[in-house]
Design a protein around this motif. Structure first.
Motif, short mmCIF file in Angstrom:
data_model
loop_
_atom_site.label_atom_id
_atom_site.label_comp_id
_atom_site.label_asym_id
_atom_site.label_seq_id
_atom_site.Cartn_x
_atom_site.Cartn_y
_atom_site.Cartn_z
N ASP A 67 44.14 35.86 31.36
CA ASP A 67 42.93 36.24 31.43
C ASP A 67 42.84 37.28 32.77
O ASP A 67 42.54 36.52 34.03
N SER A 69 40.30 38.43 34.25
CA SER A 69 39.27 38.40 34.89
C SER A 69 39.43 36.88 35.77
O SER A 69 38.56 36.68 36.64
N ARG A 70 40.48 36.14 35.50
CA ARG A 70 40.67 34.92 36.21
C ARG A 70 41.84 34.75 36.74
O ARG A 70 42.01 33.63 37.34
N HIS A 71 42.84 35.23 36.24
CA HIS A 71 44.16 35.10 36.67
C HIS A 71 44.91 36.18 37.39
O HIS A 71 44.60 37.43 37.05
N PRO A 87 45.73 31.01 38.71
CA PRO A 87 44.21 31.38 38.82
C PRO A 87 43.96 31.92 40.23
O PRO A 87 44.92 31.58 41.31
N SER A 89 41.87 31.27 42.04
CA SER A 89 41.27 30.12 43.06
C SER A 89 42.48 29.69 43.72
O SER A 89 42.48 29.22 44.90
N PRO A 147 36.89 40.11 40.04
CA PRO A 147 36.74 39.45 38.37
C PRO A 147 36.03 40.65 37.69
O PRO A 147 35.26 41.27 37.98
#
Length: 179
Positions: A67, A69-71, A87, A89, A147
């Motif tokens: 994704d 927007s997250r990875h 991710p 984070s 994001p």
């Protein structure tokens, strides 16, 4: 030069003949032949479908479940023997630890002798120009990793820049203890 329509038909014929000799993914999985990659069979199937007038998926992610927007667009963790996309984070945590382990940036006011790496000195010396380039690269990365932003495909002509950043520039930056 021949007419473009004639050239297109010749190209279509050559593509069809090339794709026709590649087995389907199911046939490949059923055979003991390991000389052909699964991605090649999928690509040949797509070519056959396109030439037959059917639509196909334009892009397939190497790892399922990515994704944007997250990875990250690169990197994966192989925990449990299965590749999973990284991710943001986790990458942010890695960078935070890398910067925390390294020395704080500083500008010398007096002459400093160059670091002697063979004696374990690990300072990185960056000129003001290189520091500005690094700051611009980090700004660009921050924008691209925002994001929800879709960056699209990266053109092949960016390979030389990516190679320079990934090899020469990165080697200079990572030569101290924090990275």
């Amino acid at each position: 030069m021949p007419d473009l329509r004639v050239r297109l038909e010749q190209l279509r014929g050559a593509a069809w003949r090339a794709a026709e000799v590649i087995p389907s993914l199911e046939e490949l999985k059923a055979s003991p032949d390991f000389s052909l990659r699964a991605g090649t069979a999928v690509a040949a199937s797509d070519v056959r479908a396109l030439l037959g007038g059917h639509s196909v998926q334009v892009w397939r992610e190497y790892l399922g479940g990515v994704d944007p927007s997250r990875h990250l667009l690169w990197g994966s963790s192989a925990a449990g023997g299965k590749g999973d996309p990284e991710p943001f984070s986790k990458e942010a945590d890695d960078w935070t630890h890398a910067f925390a382990d390294g020395p704080e940036p500083w500008t010398p006011t007096d002459y400093q002798r160059p670091p002697e790496r063979d004696r374990g000195e690990t300072e990185v010396v960056l000129s003001a120009t290189r520091a500005a380039v690094l700051a611009e690269l980090l700004d660009e990365l921050a924008v691209r990793l925002s994001p929800g932003l879709r960056s699209g495909m990266i053109h092949y002509s960016s390979y030389d820049l990516a190679h320079f950043i990934g090899e020469r520039f990165w080697r200079e930056l990572t030569s101290h203890g924090g990275f």
